[in-house]
Design a protein around this motif. Sequence first.
Motif, PDB file in Angstrom:
ATOM      1  N   ALA A 195      13.026   1.755   3.724  1.00  0.00           N
ATOM      2  CA  ALA A 195      13.688   2.574   4.733  1.00  0.00           C
ATOM      3  C   ALA A 195      12.689   3.128   5.748  1.00  0.00           C
ATOM      4  CB  ALA A 195      14.445   3.715   4.049  1.00  0.00           C
ATOM      5  N   GLU A 196      11.526   3.545   5.269  1.00  0.00           N
ATOM      6  CA  GLU A 196      10.498   4.065   6.180  1.00  0.00           C
ATOM      7  C   GLU A 196       9.986   2.973   7.110  1.00  0.00           C
ATOM      8  OE1 GLU A 196       7.883   6.644   8.029  1.00  0.00           O
ATOM      9  OE2 GLU A 196       9.553   7.069   6.660  1.00  0.00           O
ATOM     10  N   MET A 197       9.756   1.788   6.578  1.00  0.00           N
ATOM     11  CA  MET A 197       9.274   0.684   7.415  1.00  0.00           C
ATOM     12  C   MET A 197      10.359   0.232   8.387  1.00  0.00           C
ATOM     13  SD  MET A 197       7.298  -2.783   6.183  1.00  0.00           S
ATOM     14  CE  MET A 197       5.875  -1.789   5.689  1.00  0.00           C
ATOM     15  N   ASN A 198      11.615   0.261   7.951  1.00  0.00           N
ATOM     16  CA  ASN A 198      12.707  -0.067   8.867  1.00  0.00           C
ATOM     17  C   ASN A 198      12.737   0.882  10.056  1.00  0.00           C
ATOM     18  OD1 ASN A 198      13.663  -2.258   7.404  1.00  0.00           O
ATOM     19  ND2 ASN A 198      15.127  -1.031   6.232  1.00  0.00           N
TER      20      ASN A 198
ATOM     21  N   GLN B 130      13.784   3.189  -6.564  1.00  0.00           N
ATOM     22  CA  GLN B 130      13.839   4.220  -5.537  1.00  0.00           C
ATOM     23  C   GLN B 130      12.600   4.202  -4.655  1.00  0.00           C
ATOM     24  OE1 GLN B 130      14.585   8.020  -7.414  1.00  0.00           O
ATOM     25  NE2 GLN B 130      16.791   7.673  -7.471  1.00  0.00           N
ATOM     26  N   THR B 131      11.449   3.890  -5.231  1.00  0.00           N
ATOM     27  CA  THR B 131      10.231   3.828  -4.428  1.00  0.00           C
ATOM     28  C   THR B 131      10.289   2.688  -3.418  1.00  0.00           C
ATOM     29  OG1 THR B 131       8.889   4.798  -6.186  1.00  0.00           O
ATOM     30  CG2 THR B 131       7.736   3.497  -4.515  1.00  0.00           C
ATOM     31  N   VAL B 132      10.691   1.509  -3.870  1.00  0.00           N
ATOM     32  CA  VAL B 132      10.781   0.358  -2.965  1.00  0.00           C
ATOM     33  C   VAL B 132      11.840   0.619  -1.896  1.00  0.00           C
ATOM     34  CG1 VAL B 132      11.322  -2.105  -2.797  1.00  0.00           C
ATOM     35  CG2 VAL B 132       9.948  -1.251  -4.709  1.00  0.00           C
ATOM     36  N   SER B 133      12.951   1.220  -2.269  1.00  0.00           N
ATOM     37  CA  SER B 133      14.002   1.521  -1.290  1.00  0.00           C
ATOM     38  C   SER B 133      13.504   2.511  -0.247  1.00  0.00           C
ATOM     39  CB  SER B 133      15.239   2.083  -1.999  1.00  0.00           C
ATOM     40  OG  SER B 133      15.773   1.144  -2.908  1.00  0.00           O
ATOM     41  N   ALA B 134      12.754   3.544  -0.683  1.00  0.00           N
ATOM     42  CA  ALA B 134      12.235   4.540   0.259  1.00  0.00           C
ATOM     43  C   ALA B 134      11.202   3.929   1.205  1.00  0.00           C
ATOM     44  CB  ALA B 134      11.618   5.701  -0.512  1.00  0.00           C
ATOM     45  N   VAL B 135      10.327   3.062   0.668  1.00  0.00           N
ATOM     46  CA  VAL B 135       9.325   2.417   1.519  1.00  0.00           C
ATOM     47  C   VAL B 135       9.998   1.474   2.519  1.00  0.00           C
ATOM     48  CG1 VAL B 135       7.391   0.786   1.532  1.00  0.00           C
ATOM     49  CG2 VAL B 135       7.477   2.635  -0.157  1.00  0.00           C
TER      50      VAL B 135
ATOM     51  N   LEU C  74      14.694   9.642  16.802  1.00  0.00           N
ATOM     52  CA  LEU C  74      15.394  10.209  15.656  1.00  0.00           C
ATOM     53  C   LEU C  74      16.819   9.696  15.577  1.00  0.00           C
ATOM     54  CD1 LEU C  74      15.421  12.167  13.273  1.00  0.00           C
ATOM     55  CD2 LEU C  74      16.067  13.990  14.874  1.00  0.00           C
ATOM     56  N   ILE C  75      17.505   9.645  16.725  1.00  0.00           N
ATOM     57  CA  ILE C  75      18.883   9.166  16.738  1.00  0.00           C
ATOM     58  C   ILE C  75      18.937   7.675  16.426  1.00  0.00           C
ATOM     59  CG2 ILE C  75      20.905   8.813  18.212  1.00  0.00           C
ATOM     60  CD1 ILE C  75      20.178  11.373  19.663  1.00  0.00           C
ATOM     61  N   THR C  76      17.937   6.931  16.854  1.00  0.00           N
ATOM     62  CA  THR C  76      17.898   5.495  16.586  1.00  0.00           C
ATOM     63  C   THR C  76      17.751   5.204  15.098  1.00  0.00           C
ATOM     64  OG1 THR C  76      16.946   5.037  18.765  1.00  0.00           O
ATOM     65  CG2 THR C  76      16.662   3.350  17.066  1.00  0.00           C
ATOM     66  N   THR C  77      16.879   5.948  14.432  1.00  0.00           N
ATOM     67  CA  THR C  77      16.600   5.686  13.012  1.00  0.00           C
ATOM     68  C   THR C  77      17.568   6.400  12.072  1.00  0.00           C
ATOM     69  OG1 THR C  77      14.992   7.517  12.992  1.00  0.00           O
ATOM     70  CG2 THR C  77      14.168   5.287  13.458  1.00  0.00           C
ATOM     71  N   ALA C  78      18.134   7.510  12.531  1.00  0.00           N
ATOM     72  CA  ALA C  78      19.048   8.270  11.666  1.00  0.00           C
ATOM     73  C   ALA C  78      20.191   8.842  12.484  1.00  0.00           C
ATOM     74  CB  ALA C  78      18.289   9.383  10.951  1.00  0.00           C
ATOM     75  N   PRO C  79      21.139   7.988  12.904  1.00  0.00           N
ATOM     76  CA  PRO C  79      22.283   8.506  13.669  1.00  0.00           C
ATOM     77  C   PRO C  79      23.144   9.456  12.844  1.00  0.00           C
ATOM     78  CG  PRO C  79      22.612   6.208  13.053  1.00  0.00           C
ATOM     79  CD  PRO C  79      21.198   6.531  12.729  1.00  0.00           C
ATOM     80  N   LEU C  80      23.140   9.299  11.536  1.00  0.00           N
ATOM     81  CA  LEU C  80      23.824  10.227  10.627  1.00  0.00           C
ATOM     82  C   LEU C  80      22.772  10.954   9.803  1.00  0.00           C
ATOM     83  CD1 LEU C  80      26.804   8.041   9.323  1.00  0.00           C
ATOM     84  CD2 LEU C  80      26.862   9.796  11.096  1.00  0.00           C
ATOM     85  N   ASP C  81      22.767  12.273   9.902  1.00  0.00           N
ATOM     86  CA  ASP C  81      21.795  13.082   9.172  1.00  0.00           C
ATOM     87  C   ASP C  81      22.343  13.380   7.786  1.00  0.00           C
ATOM     88  OD1 ASP C  81      19.668  14.601   8.461  1.00  0.00           O
ATOM     89  OD2 ASP C  81      20.289  16.388   9.585  1.00  0.00           O
TER      90      ASP C  81
ATOM     91  N   GLN D  86       0.822  -1.203   0.000  1.00  0.00           N
ATOM     92  CA  GLN D  86       0.000   0.000   0.000  1.00  0.00           C
ATOM     93  C   GLN D  86       0.864   1.263   0.000  1.00  0.00           C
ATOM     94  OE1 GLN D  86      -2.525  -0.472   3.423  1.00  0.00           O
ATOM     95  NE2 GLN D  86      -3.879  -1.971   2.420  1.00  0.00           N
ATOM     96  N   MET D  87       1.962   1.226   0.736  1.00  0.00           N
ATOM     97  CA  MET D  87       2.856   2.375   0.766  1.00  0.00           C
ATOM     98  C   MET D  87       3.521   2.589  -0.601  1.00  0.00           C
ATOM     99  SD  MET D  87       4.599   1.858   4.540  1.00  0.00           S
ATOM    100  CE  MET D  87       5.692   3.286   4.370  1.00  0.00           C
ATOM    101  N   CYS D  88       3.863   1.508  -1.269  1.00  0.00           N
ATOM    102  CA  CYS D  88       4.426   1.630  -2.626  1.00  0.00           C
ATOM    103  C   CYS D  88       3.387   2.201  -3.589  1.00  0.00           C
ATOM    104  CB  CYS D  88       4.912   0.269  -3.125  1.00  0.00           C
ATOM    105  SG  CYS D  88       6.362  -0.386  -2.268  1.00  0.00           S
ATOM    106  N   ASP D  89       2.145   1.708  -3.480  1.00  0.00           N
ATOM    107  CA  ASP D  89       1.090   2.165  -4.372  1.00  0.00           C
ATOM    108  C   ASP D  89       0.729   3.620  -4.111  1.00  0.00           C
ATOM    109  OD1 ASP D  89      -0.752   1.884  -6.408  1.00  0.00           O
ATOM    110  OD2 ASP D  89      -2.355   1.225  -5.065  1.00  0.00           O
ATOM    111  N   ALA D  90       0.905   4.077  -2.878  1.00  0.00           N
ATOM    112  CA  ALA D  90       0.583   5.456  -2.528  1.00  0.00           C
ATOM    113  C   ALA D  90       1.640   6.452  -2.991  1.00  0.00           C
ATOM    114  CB  ALA D  90       0.404   5.581  -1.012  1.00  0.00           C
ATOM    115  N   SER D  91       2.797   5.978  -3.392  1.00  0.00           N
ATOM    116  CA  SER D  91       3.860   6.872  -3.857  1.00  0.00           C
ATOM    117  C   SER D  91       3.488   7.442  -5.228  1.00  0.00           C
ATOM    118  CB  SER D  91       5.187   6.121  -3.941  1.00  0.00           C
ATOM    119  OG  SER D  91       5.147   5.187  -4.997  1.00  0.00           O
ATOM    120  N   PRO D  92       4.032   8.591  -5.577  1.00  0.00           N
ATOM    121  CA  PRO D  92       3.686   9.182  -6.878  1.00  0.00           C
ATOM    122  C   PRO D  92       4.337   8.487  -8.067  1.00  0.00           C
ATOM    123  CG  PRO D  92       5.319  10.529  -5.761  1.00  0.00           C
ATOM    124  CD  PRO D  92       4.909   9.463  -4.787  1.00  0.00           C
TER     125      PRO D  92
END
Length: 399
Positions: free
Chosen positions: A152-155, A145-150, A172-179, A77-83
């Motif tokens: 990453a978001e689910m991770n 890129q869509t599958v990779s972004a989805v 935020l630090i747990t999911t993205a220790p490097l900004d 559903q998240m993949c299908d919702a992407s543009p």
Amino acid sequence: MTKQAKLIYNGITDVCRIWVNEIKTIFGDEGVLIFVILLPLAYPVLYSWIYNNQVVREVPVAVVDNSNTALSRKFIQMCDASPDVRVAGYCTNLDNARQMVGEQQAYGVIYLPQDFDTRIGRMQQSTVSVYCNMGIMLTYKAIFQTVSAVAAEMNSVIQISLSGNYTDREDLITTAPLDIKDVPMFNSTGGYADFILPGVLALIIQQVLLLGIGLANGTSTERRRYIRLRPILDRPLGLLRIVLAKTMAYAPIAALMIVYVLLVVPRMFGLVQILHGEDMIHFGLPYALACIFFAMCISYFFHERESAILFIVFTSVPLLFMSGISWPGSNIPEFWKAVSYLFPSTFGIQGFIKMNTMGATIDDIKPEGFALWIQTIVYFLIACVAEYKRIDAPQKVNP
């Protein structure tokens, strides 16, 4: 009237007469008129209009969800919702999905294994397989890129749920220790039109001039019109008069073409353009002259007007590749890189892109400008030799 004044008067008269005849050839020949006037007016607009969307959207994909769980359905559903991606259908196995791709009902397949949810529940790594049709790179980019972004978001969501954190800052630090900040340079839209069209538009100028001059000279050769220029050739500086008159006939067309193709068309379609008009004038002058003299040299070998069309068809795509716009110049073999230096479009494309897309000034593109001036001088001398041989020996030309 003194002898010197009479010589100047006769020279101006000859130049004007040849110039008028060349203008009549351009506007009196329907084929030349179409390729020199109508083609540069319509072709850049058509090409820009086709790629005006910049990026592909709603690329159809086939889904094989062997897990069939809430988590796998959420992923789809998240993949299908992407543009960029649209689920075109669900398949029971990869063979059916491959058939959809073969029938072009989909351009890729998203495969979720049966243990997708189970492995995540056991705190083990799960996998999502993506199969793409590599025949069209833009669709591959959109799907991957869509599958990779989805993913990453689910991770990130799974990491937060298992971390036991108490604050948003800890999440935020747990999911993205490097900004990581992605800042696109030059091609800020990331669009295909902003990437490829500046080079194509610059190439159109050379090819249109080559086509128009080639058709005109091919027609003159077929009908032996060069014979009437032989008296002028015997006069003082007669060869210079002929070449100058022809240059004066094509220079205004080239100037108007440069303004329209390189300045007006990009603005019509909202393409990236940070070009300074004054710099464009300084750069467009040697590019136009180099293209005109190059076309006059090449047209010496066109004994029939159709030869110009065949030459354009054969060279357009290779010249675009060798210019370094669609393929990195550092990866082009040295032989073909040397061949590309023979064409004004190589330096014209590179210089225009640097000014139009990268914000370079005329001082920043001195190598390209210097190379175009060298080509202008060299091709001018060769054009003089070619005109002399063509006019002085018309009997050698096939009727």
